[in-house]
Design an enzyme around this catalytic site. Structure first.
Site, short mmCIF file in Angstrom:
data_model
loop_
_atom_site.label_atom_id
_atom_site.label_comp_id
_atom_site.label_asym_id
_atom_site.label_seq_id
_atom_site.Cartn_x
_atom_site.Cartn_y
_atom_site.Cartn_z
N LYS A 138 0.62 -1.20 0.04
CA LYS A 138 0.11 0.07 0.24
C LYS A 138 1.04 1.35 0.13
CE LYS A 138 -3.45 3.05 0.74
NZ LYS A 138 -4.48 3.30 -0.40
N CYS A 198 -1.99 10.30 -6.35
CA CYS A 198 -3.25 9.98 -5.74
C CYS A 198 -4.22 11.05 -5.77
CB CYS A 198 -2.80 9.75 -3.96
SG CYS A 198 -4.03 9.54 -3.11
N GLY A 233 -11.49 -0.49 -12.81
CA GLY A 233 -12.41 -1.37 -13.38
C GLY A 233 -12.47 -1.04 -14.95
O1 DOR Z 1 -7.22 5.56 -6.29
C1 DOR Z 1 -6.36 5.73 -5.57
N1 DOR Z 1 -6.73 5.69 -4.24
N2 DOR Z 1 -5.01 6.05 -5.69
C2 DOR Z 1 -4.27 6.32 -4.93
O2 DOR Z 1 -2.92 6.66 -5.31
C3 DOR Z 1 -4.39 6.29 -3.57
C4 DOR Z 1 -5.83 5.62 -3.02
C5 DOR Z 1 -6.15 6.15 -1.73
O3 DOR Z 1 -5.57 5.66 -0.87
O4 DOR Z 1 -7.11 6.97 -2.01
#
Ligand code: DOR
Length: 310
Positions: free
Chosen positions: A45, A129, A221
């Protein structure tokens, strides 16, 4: 039966499949399940300097065509994942460590710690992110991206990779690739993170379906497969010296085949792994082998990167 064994930056893998960072990899028990599974590799993660609870729930929703998430980087903090990486058996399969510090300084601290741990783990620097309020994606700010890369590439010195957001214009493919190509130890590029800040609406309740950010979140998806393939192929064409990891929209062996054809060396699975669990890697390999056999291919290098155009 066709052979799925491959190599990534000179490391042998049983097959090109792995999880997408964020899915099934926040806790050691989940990572252990990936190591036990038939995945060819695993990634942890995305970590920040310190532990985070992430955004308020509900923050993930599975949909008929994919998923929306706004997790907000819930993670155990970088020391936890470095400890996990220190105990990992690298003879069994490669391990990637995803890093998503909330500032350049945080990234430099984490990257220095990973470097000093002297592990065979691969660093995947997450520049994409979409879900932390007040923290724009560095991958969409080319000046910030260049600065992050200049400092991380110099501090880390060893080969590393970046996880990019999806781009939607040839000017952006060109500019991003030109920046990435400046860094010799930037060895791999993972395309793509979720398509950021989509909005899913439930008609019956006339409401958003996740709580954070008024319902805006990253799409994964089926929604994202053509965008993922475009980004894999765009960077495969523009960055001949770099290895591409495909991520986005993979739920069948045919999708894996398409990512490989577009130029990916490894293929990550996010939403479909979240929904199906680590046994999905058995199914994807069976489906990929069946498709390769039907086409008369005996190994991945028979077709990888050989996408035809009209
Ligand atoms: O879609 C995502 N969710 N991409 C990321 O890089 C982090 C993750 C999150 O933890 O929000």
């Amino acid at each position: 039966s066709p052979e799925l064994a491959t190599t990534f930056l000179e490391q042998p893998l049983d097959n090109p499949l792995m999880n997408a960072a964020g899915v099934w990899c926040t806790l050691a028990a989940q990572l252990d399940a990936l190591v036990e599974s038939s995945a060819g590799a695993a990634v942890t993660k995305s970590c920040t300097l310190s532990r985070r609870d992430g955004n308020p729930e509900p923050r993930y929703r599975a949909l008929p065509l994919g998923s929306i998430n706004s997790m907000g980087l819930p993670n155990e903090g970088h020391v936890y994942y470095l400890d996990y990486a220190a105990c990992h058996d690298y003879e069994r399969k490669p391990l990637f460590v995803s890093v998503s510090g909330l500032s350049l300084d945080d990234n430099l601290t984490i990257v220095a710690a990973l470097r000093e741990a002297v592990l065979p783990a691969f660093l995947e620097l997450n520049l994409s992110c979409p879900n932390v309020e007040g923290k724009p994606q560095p991958g969409y700010d080319f000046e910030a991206m260049d600065q992050f890369l200049a400092e991380v590439a110099t501090a880390y010195r060893r080969p590393f990779g970046v996880k990019l957001p999806p781009y939607f214009d040839f000017v952006h493919f060109d500019n991003a690739a030109e920046i990435l190509n400046r860094y010799d130890n930037l060895a791999f590029i993972t395309c793509i993170n979720s398509i950021g800040n989509g909005l899913v609406i439930d008609t019956e309740s006339e409401s958003t379906v996740i709580r954070p950010k008024d319902g805006f979140g990253g799409l994964g998806g089926d929604y994202v497969l053509p965008t993922a393939l475009a980004n894999v192929n765009a960077f495969h064409r523009r960055c001949p010296g770099k290895t591409i990891i495909g991520c986005g929209g993979v739920s069948t062996g045919e999708h894996v085949f398409q990512h490989l054809l577009a130029g990916a060396t490894l293929v990550q699975v996010g939403t479909a792994l979240h929904e199906e669990g680590p046994s999905i890697f058995d199914r994807l390999q069976k489906e990929l082998r069946e498709l390769m056999a039907k086409k008369g291919y005996t190994r991945i290098e028979d077709f990888r990167g050989r996408l035809k155009t009209l």
